[in-house]
Design an enzyme around this catalytic site. Structure first.
Site, PDB file in Angstrom:
ATOM      1  N   SER A 412       0.822  -1.211   0.000  1.00 22.40           N
ATOM      2  CA  SER A 412       0.000   0.000   0.000  1.00 22.40           C
ATOM      3  C   SER A 412       0.856   1.260   0.000  1.00 22.40           C
ATOM      4  CB  SER A 412      -0.873   0.036   1.252  1.00 22.40           C
ATOM      5  OG  SER A 412      -1.624  -1.129   1.378  1.00 22.40           O
ATOM      6  N   HIS A 433      -1.015  -2.460  -7.272  1.00 20.44           N
ATOM      7  CA  HIS A 433      -1.749  -2.142  -6.052  1.00 20.44           C
ATOM      8  C   HIS A 433      -3.248  -2.267  -6.292  1.00 20.44           C
ATOM      9  CE1 HIS A 433      -2.840   1.013  -2.790  1.00 20.44           C
ATOM     10  NE2 HIS A 433      -2.895  -0.208  -2.322  1.00 20.44           N
ATOM     11  N   GLU A 445      -3.533   0.374  -9.318  1.00 23.23           N
ATOM     12  CA  GLU A 445      -2.394   1.292  -9.472  1.00 23.23           C
ATOM     13  C   GLU A 445      -1.196   0.468  -9.943  1.00 23.23           C
ATOM     14  OE1 GLU A 445      -2.461   5.174  -6.586  1.00 23.23           O
ATOM     15  OE2 GLU A 445      -1.986   3.277  -5.639  1.00 23.23           O
ATOM     16  N   ASN A 483      -3.216   6.377  -1.877  1.00 23.70           N
ATOM     17  CA  ASN A 483      -3.054   6.399  -0.421  1.00 23.70           C
ATOM     18  C   ASN A 483      -2.315   7.641   0.059  1.00 23.70           C
ATOM     19  OD1 ASN A 483      -4.501   4.122   0.120  1.00 23.70           O
ATOM     20  ND2 ASN A 483      -2.728   2.748   0.155  1.00 23.70           N
TER      21      ASN A 483
HETATM   22  P1  NAI Z   1      -3.486  -9.861   5.781  1.00 27.56           P
HETATM   23  O1  NAI Z   1      -2.871  -9.775   7.099  1.00 27.56           O
HETATM   24  O2  NAI Z   1      -4.961 -10.087   5.682  1.00 27.56           O
HETATM   25  O3  NAI Z   1      -2.792 -11.015   4.914  1.00 27.56           O
HETATM   26  C1  NAI Z   1      -1.422 -11.205   4.834  1.00 27.56           C
HETATM   27  C2  NAI Z   1      -1.186 -12.703   4.637  1.00 27.56           C
HETATM   28  O4  NAI Z   1       0.156 -12.925   4.274  1.00 27.56           O
HETATM   29  C3  NAI Z   1      -1.431 -13.533   5.880  1.00 27.56           C
HETATM   30  O5  NAI Z   1      -2.385 -14.539   5.592  1.00 27.56           O
HETATM   31  C4  NAI Z   1      -0.080 -14.133   6.212  1.00 27.56           C
HETATM   32  O6  NAI Z   1      -0.166 -15.443   6.755  1.00 27.56           O
HETATM   33  C5  NAI Z   1       0.580 -14.117   4.868  1.00 27.56           C
HETATM   34  N1  NAI Z   1       2.034 -14.109   4.944  1.00 27.56           N
HETATM   35  C6  NAI Z   1       2.813 -13.346   5.746  1.00 27.56           C
HETATM   36  N2  NAI Z   1       4.110 -13.605   5.484  1.00 27.56           N
HETATM   37  C7  NAI Z   1       4.152 -14.545   4.510  1.00 27.56           C
HETATM   38  C8  NAI Z   1       5.179 -15.208   3.820  1.00 27.56           C
HETATM   39  N3  NAI Z   1       6.445 -14.961   4.100  1.00 27.56           N
HETATM   40  N4  NAI Z   1       4.846 -16.109   2.885  1.00 27.56           N
HETATM   41  C9  NAI Z   1       3.557 -16.372   2.576  1.00 27.56           C
HETATM   42  N5  NAI Z   1       2.534 -15.767   3.222  1.00 27.56           N
HETATM   43  C10 NAI Z   1       2.829 -14.862   4.155  1.00 27.56           C
HETATM   44  O7  NAI Z   1      -3.071  -8.532   5.024  1.00 27.56           O
HETATM   45  P2  NAI Z   1      -3.775  -7.815   3.790  1.00 27.56           P
HETATM   46  O8  NAI Z   1      -4.743  -6.813   4.283  1.00 27.56           O
HETATM   47  O9  NAI Z   1      -4.231  -8.841   2.840  1.00 27.56           O
HETATM   48  O10 NAI Z   1      -2.564  -6.997   3.167  1.00 27.56           O
HETATM   49  C11 NAI Z   1      -1.589  -7.624   2.369  1.00 27.56           C
HETATM   50  C12 NAI Z   1      -0.841  -6.567   1.593  1.00 27.56           C
HETATM   51  O11 NAI Z   1      -1.782  -5.867   0.757  1.00 27.56           O
HETATM   52  C13 NAI Z   1      -0.172  -5.520   2.429  1.00 27.56           C
HETATM   53  O12 NAI Z   1       1.021  -5.135   1.813  1.00 27.56           O
HETATM   54  C14 NAI Z   1      -1.164  -4.375   2.425  1.00 27.56           C
HETATM   55  O13 NAI Z   1      -0.563  -3.130   2.641  1.00 27.56           O
HETATM   56  C15 NAI Z   1      -1.711  -4.469   1.009  1.00 27.56           C
HETATM   57  N6  NAI Z   1      -3.030  -3.895   0.802  1.00 27.56           N
HETATM   58  C16 NAI Z   1      -3.995  -4.007   1.751  1.00 27.56           C
HETATM   59  C17 NAI Z   1      -5.248  -3.454   1.520  1.00 27.56           C
HETATM   60  C18 NAI Z   1      -6.357  -3.574   2.524  1.00 27.56           C
HETATM   61  O14 NAI Z   1      -7.389  -2.908   2.375  1.00 27.56           O
HETATM   62  N7  NAI Z   1      -6.201  -4.410   3.543  1.00 27.56           N
HETATM   63  C19 NAI Z   1      -5.554  -2.733   0.275  1.00 27.56           C
HETATM   64  C20 NAI Z   1      -4.478  -2.733  -0.682  1.00 27.56           C
HETATM   65  C21 NAI Z   1      -3.260  -3.266  -0.397  1.00 27.56           C
END
Ligand code: NAI
Ligand code: 3HC
Length: 683
Positions: A412, A433, A445, A483
């Site tokens: 993000s 993104h 993005e 963002n």
């Molecule tokens: P989340 O916490 O829901 O999911 C992250 C997942 O990655 C978890 O299931 C975790 O077990 C897994 N994980 C962590 N380290 C790992 C690894 N080394 N290998 C494989 N899996 C691994 O987080 P979320 O919200 O899905 O965010 C993920 C990314 O997307 C972040 O960079 C965030 O900034 C970005 N993002 C989030 C948005 C949102 O609204 N939540 C919107 C746009 C981007």
């Protein structure tokens, strides 16, 4: 075939006159086409060797509407009404043959024809509301005469096209022709008319479906639909109502007056601007048209959390094979379950058949092994928002991904170059993104790192379209475009709450502006702990305090709001107390803050930040910033986006407003104001 003009031909096929329109890419009804059509219709009528006329289009589609690019110019020459008068006056039956999309003025022209045939893949619609307009060439008068008032109301207010099969069932079409035999089929249809001695059948004379209509239908329709601040749908209802209370010509006049008023409205100007802005966003300045595009058939996603699951769904929906890698088995099972229940709910809502859902879900493979990504063409990382974790993932990826694979981060905020630097192929690394919920939000993005190659960018832009997203190029800066601007609004919203406003009042002002949700509801949706670290959190902010109290947003059923089992939000006394204590801790005596101040302090810094992004070259054009906010954050379409909004309220108001709140205006704003230029035109 004899050319009437560069876009219109008139020829003869036995006893049928054939008018062919050919104005790529979408056969928009421009002035030259209107003039050609009038001349061709006159030629067809005058030709004593023909007994019927066929109107058909070359290229990928039937007429996709009036030429929107002409709307801001002074109209000269023949009008669409002149074309339609000529069709209505024709003594020989006119058959219309439709493929691709018959939209807006295209469908209106088709309805002015006497008989209509189409291929099964054709789509028919009155999408004018999406441009802040009502149908302006008789659509609101002819459509209900053909398909009845209730269906016509739905079509002109939601703007969505219907299928040829539905068109046939509703009486908008007379017959379907085999996909590759439209012309032959339409000619045969015309010959059958001649054989049966059938003459013109003018839609204007078909009054049965608009006679004896109760006004209650319109009252009920209005009561059942909420068009938010959008004016055009309500105006379109008035026009359909006129079809049931006025004679045809008076109804046409009524529609024309309303069309003109809509066309001149700020709402329509904003929506037409957005239409062209969206198409412009797909063109990356400086990239040659022949930039090589890499094939993508197999995609890897790392992380099956909120975003990873959503991103995997997007690719599976587009027909691509997807492998999802997780760090642990439980998280993988949770992620795949979430995807499955997403599909189940689409089936329940009737958006997908159970079979189709099964096929799509079947495209996903879950694994705990990075090595399973070795043959992917594109790998999208969506792990925690933490630089160390992301670097570790990319370093591992670099070792296993095949040469030529594209490596993308869904970060993000984080620095794409820093991530790319841990690989041996920074030219193949970029940010992709997605926005939450990924299967729903249209924005993507595309973040260009310092070394990202043109071919990778061009491939990403093409991919965006293939997966149903609107791609926008963004420079590598903290928070990219969307963002970065959002942070300005969130900082302002936080400051307002610290000074005394309730988060619920701030959200209300923003939803009254017609955003789908306010900053605090949105923060709850994204997760308050996004980028938050329990180990280093010391109650420095409201967010810290809420997260520390376990209130991490919708996923924990509590954040700024409390959420019930159906995710319905209500103000929380617990949050209010946390805020009251936080203010006290900061020595702040709360004050009453009015709506105008909330609106100005939330919105003006967004405009200012947009101008800074442009100054720094982190976005190619102001209209790209508007597209980011329209498709990524729900900026109301009829307000055109923050840059267009700035123009609509004027630089004077923007600059004075910023100064009132002691914010220094971006130099670009003052420069453009002095040069009397528009911000939304900046490129
Ligand atoms: P989340 O916490 O829901 O999911 C992250 C997942 O990655 C978890 O299931 C975790 O077990 C897994 N994980 C962590 N380290 C790992 C690894 N080394 N290998 C494989 N899996 C691994 O987080 P979320 O919200 O899905 O965010 C993920 C990314 O997307 C972040 O960079 C965030 O900034 C970005 N993002 C989030 C948005 C949102 O609204 N939540 C919107 C746009 C981007
Ligand atoms: N007028 C002028 N240009 C148009 C146009 C129109 N009605 N429709 C599309 N174009 C242009 C686009 O700007 C684009 O130009 P570019 O290549 O220079 O960027 C090009 O045609 C191709 O368009 P798309 O990239 O959108 O092509 P797609 O294949 O993805 O989509 C489409 C085709 C579904 C027809 C889509 O272009 C579309 O929805 N067009 C608008 C349809 C519409 O709104 N019609 C109603 C117009 S208003 C009207 O008719 C008023 C009447 O009631 C009087």
């Amino acid at each position: 075939m004899s050319a009437i003009n560069p876009v219109t031909d008139l020829s003869r096929d036995g006893d049928i006159a054939v008018i062919t329109l050919n104005a790529p890419p979408v056969n928009a009804l421009s002035q030259i086409m209107r003039e050609g059509l009038i001349e061709a219709l006159a030629g067809a009528e005058a030709d004593t060797a023909t007994k019927a006329t066929l109107l058909i289009c070359a290229g990928r589609t039937f007429i996709a509407g009036a030429d929107i690019s002409e709307f801001d110019k002074v109209q000269t020459g023949a009008s669409l009404r002149d074309v339609q008068n000529a069709m209505d006056a024709a003594k020989k039956p006119i058959v219309i043959a439709i493929h691709g999309t018959a939209l807006g003025g295209g469908l209106e022209t088709a309805m002015c024809g006497h008989y209509r045939v189409a291929v099964p893949s054709a789509k028919l619609g009155q999408p004018e509301v999406a441009l802040g307009l009502v149908p302006g060439a008789g659509g609101t008068q002819r459509l209900p005469r053909l398909i009845g008032v209730e269906k016509a109301l739905a079509m002109v207010t939601d703007g969505k096209p219907i299928s040829a099969q539905d068109g046939l069932a509703l009486g908008l079409l007379d017959a379907l022709m085999p996909e590759k035999e439209l012309k032959e089929g339409a000619l045969a249809f015309a010959r059958q008319l001649i054989a049966e001695g059938k003459g013109p059948r003018r839609t204007r004379d078909l009054n049965e479906k608009v006679t004896g209509i109760s006004p209650k239908i319109f009252a009920d329709f209005r009561a059942a639909h909420n068009f938010r601040g959008f004016e055009a749908p309500g105006e379109a209802i008035k026009c359909i109502e006129a079809a049931t209370t006025m004679a045809f010509d008076s109804g046409l006049e009524f529609e024309s007056r309303i069309f003109l008023a809509c066309k001149n409205s700020l709402q329509s100007q904003a929506q037409r601007y957005a239409f062209f802005a969206e198409r412009k966003a797909g063109k990356i300045p400086g990239l040659a048209d022949d930039t090589p595009i890499l094939p993508i058939t197999k995609v890897g996603v790392i992380g099956a959390g909120l975003m990873g699951g959503g991103i995997a769904t997007v690719f599976a929906n587009a027909g691509l094979a997807v492998t999802i890698v997780e760090a642990d088995g439980a998280a993988l099972a949770r992620g795949l379950d979430a995807v499955r229940s997403g599909y189940e709910s689409s089936v329940k809502r009737g958006r997908l058949t159970a079979d189709e859902a099964r096929i799509r879900f079947g495209r996903l493979t879950g694994t705990l092994k990075f090595e399973d990504l070795a043959d992917c063409d594109l790998i999208v990382e969506a792990v925690f928002e933490n630089m160390a974790v992301k670097k570790n993932v990319f370093a591992r990826l670099d070792k296993i991904a095949r040469s030529g694979a594209i490596l993308a981060s869904n970060t993000s905020f984080l620095d794409i170059d820093e991530i790319a630097a841990v690989t041996t192929r920074p030219d193949h690394v970029l940010g992709l993104h997605f926005f939450s919920p990924a299967p729903v939000m249209k924005l993507l993005e595309i973040v260009r790192g310092a070394k990202t190659s043109n071919s990778i960018l061009a491939t990403a832009m093409k991919l965006a379209k293939a997966i149903g997203k609107v791609g926008v190029l963004a420079g590598n800066a903290h928070g990219f475009i969307g963002n970065r601007i959002l942070m300005q609004r969130q900082d302002a919203a936080n400051a307002l709450v610290l000074e005394g406003a309730s988060p619920y009042a701030v959200d209300r002002v923003i939803t009254d502006f017609d955003f789908p949700m306010g900053p605090f509801a949105m923060a709850d949706l994204a997760g308050l702990d996004l980028g938050w670290d329990a180990a280093t959190s010391h109650g420095e902010s409201m967010r810290d305090l809420l997260c520390e109290a376990g209130r991490r947003g919708q996923k924990t059923k509590s954040g700024y709001y409390d959420y019930d089992a159906a995710r319905k939000a209500s103000p929380s006394p617990v949050t209010e107390k946390i805020i009251t204590d936080f203010r006290a801790g900061k020595g702040v005596t709360p004050r009453a803050i009015g709506e105008e101040e909330i609106r100005e302090r939330c919105l003006l810094p967004m405009i200012n930040e947009g101008a800074k992004i442009l100054e720094e070259g982190k976005s190619s054009r102001a209209s790209d910033i508007d597209i980011v906010w329209l498709y990524g954050y729900g900026w109301p379409a009829y307000r055109g986006g923050p840059m267009f909004y700035a123009d609509s309220i004027g630089f004077g108001a923007v600059i004075a407003g910023l100064k009132k709140y002691t914010i220094a205006p971006a130099p670009l704003l003052e420069k453009l104001a002095a040069a009397n230029k528009r911000l939304s035109d900046f490129a």
